[in-house]
Design a protein around this motif. Structure first.
Motif, short mmCIF file in Angstrom:
data_model
loop_
_atom_site.label_atom_id
_atom_site.label_comp_id
_atom_site.label_asym_id
_atom_site.label_seq_id
_atom_site.Cartn_x
_atom_site.Cartn_y
_atom_site.Cartn_z
N VAL A 451 0.93 -1.24 -0.05
CA VAL A 451 -0.13 0.00 0.08
C VAL A 451 0.90 1.16 -0.09
O VAL A 451 1.89 1.45 0.81
CB VAL A 451 -0.97 0.13 1.18
CG1 VAL A 451 -1.79 1.32 1.41
CG2 VAL A 451 -1.98 -1.05 1.14
N VAL A 452 0.63 2.05 -0.83
CA VAL A 452 1.26 3.23 -1.06
C VAL A 452 0.50 4.48 -1.09
O VAL A 452 -0.57 4.41 -1.56
CB VAL A 452 2.13 3.35 -2.14
CG1 VAL A 452 3.33 2.30 -1.96
CG2 VAL A 452 1.43 3.29 -3.49
N ASP A 453 1.17 5.76 -0.59
CA ASP A 453 0.46 7.04 -0.52
C ASP A 453 1.12 7.75 -1.69
O ASP A 453 2.61 8.18 -1.63
CB ASP A 453 0.58 7.94 0.58
CG ASP A 453 -0.53 7.20 1.80
OD1 ASP A 453 -1.55 7.24 1.48
OD2 ASP A 453 0.21 6.71 2.86
N LEU A 454 0.55 8.33 -3.05
CA LEU A 454 1.03 9.26 -3.89
C LEU A 454 0.90 10.61 -3.59
O LEU A 454 -0.32 10.84 -3.39
CB LEU A 454 0.42 8.65 -5.32
CG LEU A 454 0.54 7.12 -5.52
CD1 LEU A 454 -0.19 6.84 -6.92
CD2 LEU A 454 2.11 6.58 -5.56
N PRO A 455 1.86 11.24 -3.49
CA PRO A 455 1.55 12.71 -3.47
C PRO A 455 0.86 13.25 -4.83
O PRO A 455 0.66 12.81 -5.85
CB PRO A 455 3.10 13.45 -3.47
CG PRO A 455 3.85 12.48 -4.38
CD PRO A 455 3.25 10.88 -3.79
N ALA A 456 0.55 14.64 -4.47
CA ALA A 456 -0.36 15.28 -5.66
C ALA A 456 0.30 15.44 -6.74
O ALA A 456 1.64 15.61 -6.70
CB ALA A 456 -0.85 16.63 -5.16
N GLY A 457 -0.13 15.34 -8.03
CA GLY A 457 0.54 15.62 -9.44
C GLY A 457 0.86 14.48 -9.88
O GLY A 457 0.68 13.38 -9.43
N GLU A 458 1.99 14.41 -10.92
CA GLU A 458 2.34 13.31 -11.58
C GLU A 458 3.45 12.76 -10.70
O GLU A 458 4.36 13.58 -10.34
CB GLU A 458 2.74 13.55 -13.27
CG GLU A 458 3.09 12.25 -13.85
CD GLU A 458 3.82 12.60 -15.25
OE1 GLU A 458 3.21 12.07 -16.13
OE2 GLU A 458 4.74 13.46 -15.31
N VAL A 459 3.57 11.62 -10.60
CA VAL A 459 4.65 10.73 -9.52
C VAL A 459 5.39 9.90 -10.53
O VAL A 459 4.93 9.26 -11.40
CB VAL A 459 3.57 10.12 -8.56
CG1 VAL A 459 4.78 9.25 -7.82
CG2 VAL A 459 2.94 10.81 -7.87
N ARG A 460 6.67 10.01 -10.13
CA ARG A 460 7.51 8.96 -10.68
C ARG A 460 7.65 7.64 -10.05
O ARG A 460 7.99 7.57 -8.67
CB ARG A 460 9.08 9.54 -10.92
CG ARG A 460 9.93 8.88 -11.65
CD ARG A 460 11.28 9.46 -11.50
NE ARG A 460 12.09 9.14 -10.38
CZ ARG A 460 13.16 9.84 -9.98
NH1 ARG A 460 13.23 10.83 -10.60
NH2 ARG A 460 13.59 9.37 -8.78
N LEU A 461 7.38 6.67 -10.23
CA LEU A 461 7.45 5.41 -9.64
C LEU A 461 8.63 4.56 -10.24
O LEU A 461 8.92 4.45 -11.36
CB LEU A 461 6.18 4.51 -10.14
CG LEU A 461 6.29 2.94 -9.62
CD1 LEU A 461 6.43 2.96 -8.19
CD2 LEU A 461 5.03 2.38 -10.41
N ASP A 462 9.55 4.20 -9.29
CA ASP A 462 10.86 3.27 -9.53
C ASP A 462 10.57 2.05 -8.89
O ASP A 462 10.39 2.05 -7.68
CB ASP A 462 12.11 3.96 -9.23
CG ASP A 462 12.60 5.29 -10.16
OD1 ASP A 462 12.20 5.25 -11.25
OD2 ASP A 462 13.05 6.31 -9.65
N ILE A 463 10.77 1.03 -9.64
CA ILE A 463 11.02 -0.33 -8.80
C ILE A 463 12.39 -0.81 -9.25
O ILE A 463 12.54 -1.10 -10.49
CB ILE A 463 9.92 -1.21 -9.31
CG1 ILE A 463 8.59 -0.48 -9.28
CG2 ILE A 463 9.96 -2.47 -8.86
CD1 ILE A 463 7.25 -1.34 -9.84
N LEU A 464 13.11 -1.16 -8.47
CA LEU A 464 14.65 -1.64 -8.56
C LEU A 464 14.37 -3.16 -8.43
O LEU A 464 14.16 -3.46 -7.20
CB LEU A 464 15.82 -1.06 -7.77
CG LEU A 464 17.10 -1.51 -8.02
CD1 LEU A 464 17.52 -1.20 -9.23
CD2 LEU A 464 17.95 -1.02 -6.66
N VAL A 465 14.62 -4.15 -9.35
CA VAL A 465 14.68 -5.37 -9.09
C VAL A 465 15.85 -5.96 -9.16
O VAL A 465 16.63 -5.81 -10.17
CB VAL A 465 13.60 -6.19 -10.19
CG1 VAL A 465 13.80 -7.50 -10.24
CG2 VAL A 465 12.28 -5.36 -10.31
N GLU A 466 16.21 -7.00 -8.13
CA GLU A 466 17.44 -7.73 -8.20
C GLU A 466 17.31 -9.35 -8.52
O GLU A 466 16.29 -9.86 -7.98
CB GLU A 466 18.08 -7.68 -6.76
CG GLU A 466 19.26 -8.40 -6.54
CD GLU A 466 20.06 -8.42 -5.02
OE1 GLU A 466 21.16 -8.85 -5.01
OE2 GLU A 466 19.39 -7.88 -4.36
#
Length: 607
Positions: A451-466
């Motif tokens: 579960v995540v809270d997104l701030p207002a506006g367009e948000v950059r989502l990064d997922i670093l996978v190992e």
């Protein structure tokens, strides 16, 4: 007769140690109850050790320790993904120089059993298969599928050019060669096994071939006409019965994998196997004239990103630790353990009168390190390579990337709270919103969302996978792609438009400066220290979180605070008098800036 077999084998053992006759041909063959070397009974007293898990500079020292324990033979797998890291690109240099390893064993008076397989298991990435096989359309490993057989044949012929001249019949010290590896635990296709045999002989391996399988699977995994060696059993009568049942009522009797120890995986207790329970078994096997290969005699270290993983579908995903100490007779640094001494005493009981083993070499010196300050830093996300764009997430294989990490980046409308669901993360992911870490997803724990809270506006989502290591055993060998394999959804809506940044970490150190890295993004930190003398040491990572360590350009492997491994072995052979450089990639505890070394490994602490 059993006593005579044992005595003749040990006499021949010491004859070969004294002889070291490079270029002298011998005949190695199967007798009805024993191996025959130049027509006389020969008992293999063998131990497994793997050339990529030992610094090349230390190979000879490990071989001398093998002799000192009483071994006359060493066994080794051959690792396809080490030698053909990309299709058609072969590497037999440096630590991958298997030919030099075998020749050095001959110089030290040791015979070799060779296990090219090409599937090895071995707690090794993808069981030894190169990752790129998964990009060959329709290819199915361990099968008669034409694409697989074509690549397999190309590889084994290249290996034959390196090693077939070293067979005992040609003046070398390779006594026999194993085809496939515990195939009976996977399948039972005799036609497939016959193709294996044909490939090996056509590649120049024209000496003695054999198979090996656990006792319950030996009837499925052996090929009629070849010796069916047995794994995991040391009761002499069971060994004889199972081999006779599958070999026209005859021997010889060979335990190809005897387990006086075991390996570790992240998040589980360190495995130890008391010597007292196994020295007597070794004594019994040798007294019965049975040949044996202990797995492992010396484990060493699975450096870089080459550890494998276990997964059976109904059990947790289990990536293996970088330390392959294995609780073996010879420890990770190559020193004799109490188990080594107990096994040496068991072997000594069967020596001919007047014969003595070499003295046991002294333990290598080890040292602690004063605090090393890591004064330079660079954010992993600050110096990214060019992006590969696609509508949905691509796998490592889609990106033609073998190991390491991939950063997945997309944009999402903010100002809301919801569930971020990531389809099939393989294997460990850190999630960031506008550069701030908001959670992690761990395949070991069956996680796929947060579960995540997104701030207002367009948000950059990064997922670093190992990639934590491809599966090395069982049917899930066929489901071994890495990265994000499904779609990514926020509040049930699929996210589109992804950028992919490949981070294989084949070289590190660019883009570092004196300034610290803001926030909690993964960080590369570099430090230097000077030495007037070199010795083994163990980098103490208990205050760190999760990552990888390089020293003087050598990737020493992974660390993870969950344990049980808490130290990273740094061999003296890779240190220098004068200036030494360390680089640490830290994923979680990104403010850590000090590193210490201790003089003993810490392999048994779970956090």
């Amino acid at each position: 007769m059993r006593l005579q077999v044992s005595r003749f084998g040990l006499i021949l053992f010491f004859v070969c140690l004294l002889m070291k006759a490079e270029g002298q041909t011998h005949k190695f063959e199967l007798g009805d109850s024993a191996f025959l070397l130049d027509g006389k009974p020969f008992q293999l007293i063998s131990g497994e050790m793997h050339y990529p898990r030992i610094p090349r500079e230390a190979w000879r020292a490990r071989m001398k320790m093998a002799r000192a324990m009483g071994l006359n033979t060493i066994g080794t797998y051959v690792f396809w993904n080490v030698h053909e890291p990309e299709k058609g690109v072969f590497d037999f240099s440096g630590n991958n120089d298997i030919k030099a390893f075998v020749q050095m064993a001959q110089e030290e008076g040791l015979w070799v059993t060779l296990r090219p397989s090409p599937y090895v298991c071995a707690e090794w990435e993808f069981g030894g298969y190169p990752y790129w096989l998964q990009n060959e359309k329709g290819l199915v490993v361990r099968s008669k599928e034409p694409g697989y057989l074509h690549e397999y044949e190309q590889y084994i012929h290249e290996l034959g050019r390196q090693l077939s001249p070293l067979l005992v019949e040609h003046g070398g010290n390779i006594l026999m060669v194993q085809i496939e590896n515990e195939y009976g635990s996977y399948g039972s296709d005799k036609e497939y096994l016959e193709i294996n045999r044909k490939f090996f002989t056509e590649a120049g391996f024209d000496g003695l071939l054999y198979t090996c399988d656990p006792a319950p699977d030996i009837n499925k995994g052996h090929l009629p006409g070849l010796l069916p060696a047995i794994n995991g059993v040391d009761e002499p009568e069971i060994v004889r019965r199972k081999i006779r049942e599958n070999h026209d009522g005859k021997g010889p009797f060979y335990i190809a994998e005897w387990y006086p120890a075991w390996f570790d995986w992240w998040g589980a207790p360190h495995h130890t196997v008391p010597a007292a329970g196994y020295a007597g078994r070794l004594d019994t096997v040798l007294g019965a004239g049975i040949s044996i290969n202990m797995y492992m005699f010396h484990g060493g270290t699975t450096r870089g990103f080459m550890n494998g993983s276990n997964y059976k579908g109904n059990t947790p995903f289990e990536p293996q630790t970088s330390s392959y100490d294995y609780d073996a007779p010879l420890d990770e640094a190559g020193n004799a353990t109490p188990k080594f001494m107990a096994f040496r005493r068991a072997i000594e009981k069967h020596l001919p009168a007047g014969v003595r083993l070499p003295e046991v070499p002294k333990a290598k010196p080890s040292m602690g390190l004063p605090v090393v300050r890591l004064t330079e830093a660079g954010g992993l996300f600050q110096d990214l390579p060019g992006a590969v764009r696609a509508d949905g997430p691509l796998t490592f294989e889609d990106l033609h990337q073998d190991y390491g990490f991939v950063l997945y980046r997309s944009r999402v409308a903010g100002g809301r709270r919801g569930v971020l669901r990531v389809g099939s993360v393989r294997d460990y992911a850190l999630v960031y919103i506008d550069g701030k870490r908001v959670g992690m997803i761990d395949r070991r724990l069956g996680q796929d969302s947060l579960v995540v809270d997104l701030p207002a506006g367009e948000v950059r989502l990064d997922i670093l996978v190992e990639n934590m290591g491809r599966i090395d055993f069982g049917r899930y060998l066929l489901e071994n792609k890495k990265g994000i394999l499904g779609d990514v959804r926020f509040d049930g809506v699929e996210l589109k438009g992804w950028e992919h940044f490949g981070l294989p970490m084949k070289s590190v150190g660019r883009g570092m400066g004196a300034a610290d890295v803001p926030g909690d993004q993964p960080v590369l930190r570099r430090g230097h220290w000077r030495l007037s003398q070199v010795a083994d040491t163990y980098l103490d990572m208990r205050r760190w979180g999760k990552g990888v360590v390089w020293v003087n350009g050598h990737n020493l492997g992974r660390y993870w605070s969950i344990g049980p491994q808490q130290t990273v072995y740094l061999p003296a052979e890779w240190l220098k008098k004068g200036d030494n450089e360390v680089v640490v990639l830290e994923l979680i505890k990104t403010g850590q800036q000090e590193l210490r070394g201790v003089d003993k490994p810490i392999l048994d602490i779970l956090q």
